[in-house]
Design a protein around this motif. Structure first.
Motif, mmCIF file in Angstrom:
data_model
loop_
_atom_site.group_PDB
_atom_site.id
_atom_site.type_symbol
_atom_site.label_atom_id
_atom_site.label_comp_id
_atom_site.label_asym_id
_atom_site.label_seq_id
_atom_site.Cartn_x
_atom_site.Cartn_y
_atom_site.Cartn_z
ATOM 1 N N VAL A 136 0.849 -1.188 0.000
ATOM 2 C CA VAL A 136 0.000 0.000 0.000
ATOM 3 C C VAL A 136 0.887 1.242 0.000
ATOM 4 N N LEU A 137 0.626 2.138 -0.966
ATOM 5 C CA LEU A 137 1.422 3.346 -1.170
ATOM 6 C C LEU A 137 0.504 4.566 -1.173
ATOM 7 N N TYR A 138 1.004 5.701 -0.674
ATOM 8 C CA TYR A 138 0.197 6.912 -0.562
ATOM 9 C C TYR A 138 0.923 8.125 -1.132
ATOM 10 N N LYS A 139 0.120 9.057 -1.667
ATOM 11 C CA LYS A 139 0.590 10.385 -2.067
ATOM 12 C C LYS A 139 -0.505 11.364 -1.677
ATOM 13 N N GLU A 140 -0.129 12.435 -0.975
ATOM 14 C CA GLU A 140 -1.150 13.420 -0.596
ATOM 15 C C GLU A 140 -1.821 13.987 -1.839
ATOM 16 N N GLN A 141 -3.158 14.092 -1.764
ATOM 17 C CA GLN A 141 -3.917 14.638 -2.894
ATOM 18 C C GLN A 141 -5.275 15.095 -2.397
ATOM 19 N N LYS A 142 -5.652 16.303 -2.764
ATOM 20 C CA LYS A 142 -6.979 16.801 -2.409
ATOM 21 C C LYS A 142 -8.032 16.209 -3.340
ATOM 22 N N ALA A 143 -9.214 16.025 -2.820
ATOM 23 C CA ALA A 143 -10.361 15.615 -3.641
ATOM 24 C C ALA A 143 -10.782 16.810 -4.498
ATOM 25 N N PRO A 144 -11.562 16.594 -5.552
ATOM 26 C CA PRO A 144 -12.030 17.715 -6.375
ATOM 27 C C PRO A 144 -12.746 18.801 -5.566
ATOM 28 N N ASN A 145 -13.376 18.437 -4.437
ATOM 29 C CA ASN A 145 -14.070 19.443 -3.625
ATOM 30 C C ASN A 145 -13.149 20.120 -2.607
ATOM 31 N N GLY A 146 -11.830 19.785 -2.637
ATOM 32 C CA GLY A 146 -10.865 20.424 -1.744
ATOM 33 C C GLY A 146 -10.578 19.669 -0.455
ATOM 34 N N THR A 147 -11.253 18.549 -0.225
ATOM 35 C CA THR A 147 -11.018 17.767 0.992
ATOM 36 C C THR A 147 -9.616 17.162 0.973
ATOM 37 N N ASP A 148 -8.913 17.275 2.092
ATOM 38 C CA ASP A 148 -7.582 16.683 2.209
ATOM 39 C C ASP A 148 -7.679 15.170 2.186
ATOM 40 N N GLY A 149 -6.708 14.542 1.555
ATOM 41 C CA GLY A 149 -6.686 13.092 1.500
ATOM 42 C C GLY A 149 -5.458 12.593 0.780
ATOM 43 N N TYR A 150 -5.565 11.375 0.288
ATOM 44 C CA TYR A 150 -4.447 10.710 -0.389
ATOM 45 C C TYR A 150 -4.950 10.010 -1.642
ATOM 46 N N PHE A 151 -4.043 9.848 -2.595
ATOM 47 C CA PHE A 151 -4.283 8.886 -3.659
ATOM 48 C C PHE A 151 -3.540 7.643 -3.204
ATOM 49 N N ARG A 152 -4.277 6.567 -2.948
ATOM 50 C CA ARG A 152 -3.736 5.327 -2.400
ATOM 51 C C ARG A 152 -3.659 4.285 -3.516
ATOM 52 N N LEU A 153 -2.495 3.661 -3.645
ATOM 53 C CA LEU A 153 -2.275 2.594 -4.610
ATOM 54 C C LEU A 153 -2.058 1.302 -3.843
ATOM 55 N N SER A 154 -2.770 0.246 -4.220
ATOM 56 C CA SER A 154 -2.638 -1.032 -3.515
ATOM 57 C C SER A 154 -2.437 -2.164 -4.506
ATOM 58 N N PHE A 155 -1.438 -3.002 -4.225
ATOM 59 C CA PHE A 155 -1.234 -4.260 -4.927
ATOM 60 C C PHE A 155 -1.749 -5.349 -4.012
ATOM 61 N N TYR A 156 -2.521 -6.292 -4.556
ATOM 62 C CA TYR A 156 -3.082 -7.361 -3.728
ATOM 63 C C TYR A 156 -3.321 -8.605 -4.584
ATOM 64 N N ASP A 157 -3.726 -9.699 -3.939
ATOM 65 C CA ASP A 157 -3.895 -10.988 -4.633
ATOM 66 C C ASP A 157 -2.652 -11.320 -5.460
ATOM 67 N N MET A 158 -1.469 -11.078 -4.876
ATOM 68 C CA MET A 158 -0.203 -11.283 -5.571
ATOM 69 C C MET A 158 0.210 -12.751 -5.488
ATOM 70 N N SER A 159 0.519 -13.335 -6.646
ATOM 71 C CA SER A 159 1.002 -14.709 -6.699
ATOM 72 C C SER A 159 1.853 -14.857 -7.952
ATOM 73 N N LYS A 160 2.424 -16.024 -8.157
ATOM 74 C CA LYS A 160 3.235 -16.274 -9.352
ATOM 75 C C LYS A 160 2.406 -16.194 -10.632
ATOM 76 N N SER A 161 1.082 -16.319 -10.523
ATOM 77 C CA SER A 161 0.242 -16.278 -11.722
ATOM 78 C C SER A 161 -0.271 -14.875 -12.050
ATOM 79 N N GLY A 162 -0.142 -13.922 -11.131
ATOM 80 C CA GLY A 162 -0.594 -12.571 -11.411
ATOM 81 C C GLY A 162 -0.854 -11.770 -10.156
ATOM 82 N N TYR A 163 -1.517 -10.636 -10.325
ATOM 83 C CA TYR A 163 -1.809 -9.738 -9.206
ATOM 84 C C TYR A 163 -2.893 -8.745 -9.620
ATOM 85 N N LYS A 164 -3.386 -8.016 -8.633
ATOM 86 C CA LYS A 164 -4.364 -6.948 -8.882
ATOM 87 C C LYS A 164 -3.824 -5.656 -8.295
#
Length: 189
Positions: A136-164
């Motif tokens: 799980v990775l984060y970068k600060e980013q405001k929402a279009p309405n100005g609310t403080d938050g993050y753009f969160r990137l997540s890798f999951y279901d990781m295996s030798k056959s693939g990932y999401k």
């Protein structure tokens, strides 16, 4: 005699320089290898290393989803096996990539992102860690309405056959979550 000395010297230099980079991509290891001297977290991205065929879907401005597109997501160890680089190849030419380094002092991954369509003099940086079986990775980013938050990137279901992978805007408490991009990948190699 001089030619033999020069030939021997050139051979020794070749052997020394290749030995210095034995964890980079090679014929035997086309995507490189993790360097045993690197932090153990270098293997966090191991399930992704190689070439993957992926389906990518992004959200439209009106909140509905675009049609899925097929992309290729390539991963490899770089810098003599001490970092990870990825590259996405997209049909519309919006190719992008990242350099991923784990910094031991902060116990965090730092991901520097770049894009063919939006070149930048300063690369955006996400940071984060592996939590359970997710990265799980984060970068600060405001929402279009100005609310403080993050753009969160997540890798999951990781295996030798693939990932999401999922990209989401989240508020500071991570109680409000709005997905904007999803990718599902299958390993080719």
């Amino acid at each position: 005699m001089k030619n033999i000395f020069l030939l021997l010297f050139a051979f020794m230099l070749t052997q020394l320089s290749f030995g210095q980079y034995k964890y980079d991509a090679s014929e035997k290891h086309p995507f490189g290898q993790p360097n045993p001297e690197a932090p153990e977290q270098i293997k966090d991205f191991e399930p992704m290393i190689g070439s993957c065929k992926c389906t990518s879907i992004t959200r439209k401005q009106d909140g509905s989803w675009n049609d899925a597109e097929n992309i290729i997501w390539n991963w490899k160890y770089i810098m003599n096996g001490t970092a990870v680089q990825d590259e996405t190849l997209k049909p519309d030419g919006a190719h992008s990539g990242s350099i991923r380094q784990f910094i031991k002092d902060s116990s965090r991954w730092y991901v520097h992102w770049y894009s063919a369509k939006t070149p930048s003099t300063k690369l955006p940086v996400w940071e984060g860690t592996k939590k359970g079986n997710k990265i799980v990775l984060y970068k600060e980013q405001k929402a279009p309405n100005g609310t403080d938050g993050y753009f969160r990137l997540s890798f999951y279901d990781m295996s030798k056959s693939g990932y999401k992978w999922i990209g989401e805007w989240v508020d500071k408490t991570e109680t409000v979550v709005y997905a904007t991009w999803k990718i599902n990948c299958k390993q080719e190699n």
